[in-house]
Design a protein around this motif. Structure first.
Motif, PDB file in Angstrom:
ATOM      1  N   VAL C  99      12.436   2.893  52.123  1.00  0.00           N
ATOM      2  CA  VAL C  99      11.652   1.794  52.685  1.00  0.00           C
ATOM      3  C   VAL C  99      10.165   2.152  52.713  1.00  0.00           C
ATOM      4  N   GLN C 100       9.346   1.243  52.289  1.00  0.00           N
ATOM      5  CA  GLN C 100       7.894   1.415  52.307  1.00  0.00           C
ATOM      6  C   GLN C 100       7.255   0.159  52.895  1.00  0.00           C
ATOM      7  N   HIS C 101       6.156   0.361  53.592  1.00  0.00           N
ATOM      8  CA  HIS C 101       5.484  -0.717  54.316  1.00  0.00           C
ATOM      9  C   HIS C 101       4.126  -0.988  53.674  1.00  0.00           C
ATOM     10  N   THR C 102       3.833  -2.249  53.393  1.00  0.00           N
ATOM     11  CA  THR C 102       2.558  -2.613  52.766  1.00  0.00           C
ATOM     12  C   THR C 102       1.994  -3.869  53.419  1.00  0.00           C
ATOM     13  N   ARG C 103       0.683  -3.889  53.590  1.00  0.00           N
ATOM     14  CA  ARG C 103      -0.011  -5.107  54.028  1.00  0.00           C
ATOM     15  C   ARG C 103      -1.115  -5.457  53.038  1.00  0.00           C
ATOM     16  N   LEU C 104      -1.236  -6.731  52.757  1.00  0.00           N
ATOM     17  CA  LEU C 104      -2.412  -7.252  52.063  1.00  0.00           C
ATOM     18  C   LEU C 104      -3.103  -8.186  53.045  1.00  0.00           C
ATOM     19  N   ASP C 105      -4.363  -7.877  53.315  1.00  0.00           N
ATOM     20  CA  ASP C 105      -5.133  -8.634  54.300  1.00  0.00           C
ATOM     21  C   ASP C 105      -6.319  -9.248  53.567  1.00  0.00           C
ATOM     22  N   SER C 106      -6.322 -10.561  53.438  1.00  0.00           N
ATOM     23  CA  SER C 106      -7.434 -11.226  52.744  1.00  0.00           C
ATOM     24  C   SER C 106      -8.188 -12.161  53.692  1.00  0.00           C
ATOM     25  N   ARG C 107      -8.227 -11.799  54.975  1.00  0.00           N
ATOM     26  CA  ARG C 107      -8.957 -12.635  55.940  1.00  0.00           C
ATOM     27  C   ARG C 107     -10.431 -12.722  55.593  1.00  0.00           C
ATOM     28  N   GLN C 108     -11.004 -11.569  55.212  1.00  0.00           N
ATOM     29  CA  GLN C 108     -12.399 -11.602  54.791  1.00  0.00           C
ATOM     30  C   GLN C 108     -12.461 -11.749  53.276  1.00  0.00           C
ATOM     31  N   GLU C 109     -13.657 -11.743  52.675  1.00  0.00           N
ATOM     32  CA  GLU C 109     -13.769 -12.226  51.300  1.00  0.00           C
ATOM     33  C   GLU C 109     -13.239 -11.295  50.222  1.00  0.00           C
ATOM     34  N   ALA C 110     -12.944 -10.081  50.559  1.00  0.00           N
ATOM     35  CA  ALA C 110     -12.290  -9.202  49.592  1.00  0.00           C
ATOM     36  C   ALA C 110     -11.063  -8.640  50.286  1.00  0.00           C
ATOM     37  N   LEU C 111      -9.984  -8.582  49.584  1.00  0.00           N
ATOM     38  CA  LEU C 111      -8.729  -8.171  50.224  1.00  0.00           C
ATOM     39  C   LEU C 111      -8.758  -6.691  50.591  1.00  0.00           C
ATOM     40  N   ALA C 112      -7.931  -6.327  51.550  1.00  0.00           N
ATOM     41  CA  ALA C 112      -7.717  -4.939  51.944  1.00  0.00           C
ATOM     42  C   ALA C 112      -6.230  -4.655  51.853  1.00  0.00           C
ATOM     43  N   LEU C 113      -5.883  -3.381  51.630  1.00  0.00           N
ATOM     44  CA  LEU C 113      -4.486  -2.973  51.500  1.00  0.00           C
ATOM     45  C   LEU C 113      -4.217  -1.762  52.378  1.00  0.00           C
ATOM     46  N   LEU C 114      -3.000  -1.659  52.842  1.00  0.00           N
ATOM     47  CA  LEU C 114      -2.511  -0.422  53.432  1.00  0.00           C
ATOM     48  C   LEU C 114      -1.068  -0.246  53.010  1.00  0.00           C
ATOM     49  N   SER C 115      -0.624   0.994  52.954  1.00  0.00           N
ATOM     50  CA  SER C 115       0.782   1.257  52.649  1.00  0.00           C
ATOM     51  C   SER C 115       1.179   2.621  53.163  1.00  0.00           C
ATOM     52  N   THR C 116       2.427   2.755  53.557  1.00  0.00           N
ATOM     53  CA  THR C 116       2.988   4.059  53.908  1.00  0.00           C
ATOM     54  C   THR C 116       4.494   4.005  53.733  1.00  0.00           C
ATOM     55  N   ILE C 117       5.052   5.112  53.311  1.00  0.00           N
ATOM     56  CA  ILE C 117       6.500   5.250  53.390  1.00  0.00           C
ATOM     57  C   ILE C 117       6.890   5.117  54.860  1.00  0.00           C
ATOM     58  N   ALA C 118       7.933   4.362  55.140  1.00  0.00           N
ATOM     59  CA  ALA C 118       8.394   4.220  56.518  1.00  0.00           C
ATOM     60  C   ALA C 118       8.968   5.542  57.027  1.00  0.00           C
ATOM     61  N   PHE C 119       9.281   5.580  58.322  1.00  0.00           N
ATOM     62  CA  PHE C 119       9.826   6.812  58.907  1.00  0.00           C
ATOM     63  C   PHE C 119      11.351   6.795  58.854  1.00  0.00           C
ATOM     64  N   PRO C 120      11.945   7.795  58.206  1.00  0.00           N
ATOM     65  CA  PRO C 120      13.412   7.841  58.105  1.00  0.00           C
ATOM     66  C   PRO C 120      14.008   8.317  59.416  1.00  0.00           C
ATOM     67  N   SER C 121      14.349   7.391  60.260  1.00  0.00           N
ATOM     68  CA  SER C 121      14.702   7.687  61.647  1.00  0.00           C
ATOM     69  C   SER C 121      16.197   7.952  61.797  1.00  0.00           C
ATOM     70  N   ASN C 122      16.509   9.075  62.422  1.00  0.00           N
ATOM     71  CA  ASN C 122      17.918   9.394  62.665  1.00  0.00           C
ATOM     72  C   ASN C 122      18.248   9.458  64.146  1.00  0.00           C
ATOM     73  N   TYR C 123      17.412   8.878  64.958  1.00  0.00           N
ATOM     74  CA  TYR C 123      17.664   8.921  66.414  1.00  0.00           C
ATOM     75  C   TYR C 123      19.057   8.386  66.702  1.00  0.00           C
TER      76      TYR C 123
END
Lengths: 123, 123, 123, 123
Positions: C99-123
């Motif tokens: 699982v990987q998490h990504t955001r595309l944010d285009s609220r302002q005039e040029a888009l922004a991105l973030l991404s990270t592999i999610a945390f493999p949780s075994n709790y």
């Protein structure tokens, strides 16, 4: 030096241009080191390239209970890191540390950022 | 307090300027905490700097089955976190949590983002 | 359902505005699921908030040897995810996934991105 | 080939447009491979889609003590990767490597970046 912590960053690139003024908006590639322990950390960084043998070691001291955000742009001993060039890095320490990788890229008119915790490599 | 969860974020920086209006577009540095368990989490955050002893602990309660996205910008007790200053953080909890680090930087005219899952530190 | 894979994403936020046209430039929050195995994955997602009980489960099938990049924007059963609202998510599967998490944010005039592999949780 | 290293990237997307000129500002999706060992790495990449069987293997050699930042844009054998299409990838190697995922998206007038260490998958 016994490497208790070894971290790897497979991505590395210093953008060759910047917009905006001042050190804070200059395009930079950074390795953030956190030493949460009570002993100073001797940190050695090797820089890997696509077409030549690795450079380094670049050596730094990160004092106990301190963080240092070290820019690859500022590396100079034993050599400088060229801009616009793919590289990677391996960070070793004689005490446990945590390493995170960040880039600020201001080549175009609005800056971009990336960041990831480095890989805690035990190979 | 027995720390079952301990997480580290080696990067930390509150950009000192913003473009755009409102809290949502203000440059901010955030620690996202997820408590998926059935017991409230008592969370303590220590903030590390390059040139002084750590600040904190800053304490928060993240209720059972809740997430809180806590901005370093809002820290005030026992002290405020200065802007334009490198820092790092260590997050401990008395119950298991998951921690992710996000920055929104709107210093230039279009915002930039970074995010990474924090490092689950067991040192 | 036996959860073989459980992943957590502590960050979550659907920006409430977009610039640019079309689905591809619409601000979005995405969970990327890779099922590299030979059995279809039944995936359940719980969404956590700051001030109410979790929503879900939202259920999806990710077929064998397929990836699906699922937008939180599109969640509708059992409910929609509000925009401009902090959330987090836990992804469980009856077969191993990544699982990987990504955001595309285009609220302002040029888009922004973030991404990270999610945390493999075994709790 | 015995896979000592296996890494997964659940996110993948080559933006179909670019602003700015030159290879460095072209929108690209990259897998950064670091081989810090003393043996050349034979790397195989499988690419997963939402609606068809996986493509590949795409094969690369990453020499000993070298890094290669390989763009999915440049993949051509056995086939090209389509733009504006969700995909994922699994990277296997016969010697230990470290893998990081980076995107540069310059569809709008200022570029955006994302990066994360890939997931070291042992499934």
């Amino acid at each position: 030096m016994k490497a208790i912590g070894r971290w790897a960053i497979a991505e590395g690139y210093i953008p060759g241009k910047s917009t905006g003024s001042g050190r804070e908006l200059t395009s930079h590639e950074t390795v953030c080191v956190l030493n949460m322990g009570d002993t100073d950390a001797r940190v050695e960084i090797a820089v890997y390239f696509s077409d030549r043998e690795p450079a380094g070691p670049f050596t730094f001291t990160v004092p106990a209970r301190r963080t240092q955000h070290i820019r690859f742009n500022d590396f100079c001993d034993p050599e400088k890191i060229p801009v616009n060039t793919d590289f990677a890095s391996v960070i070793t320490s004689d005490v446990p540390i945590v390493v995170q990788h960040t880039r600020l890229d201001s080549r175009q008119e609005a800056l971009a950022l990336l960041s990831t915790i480095a890989f805690p490599s035990n190979y």
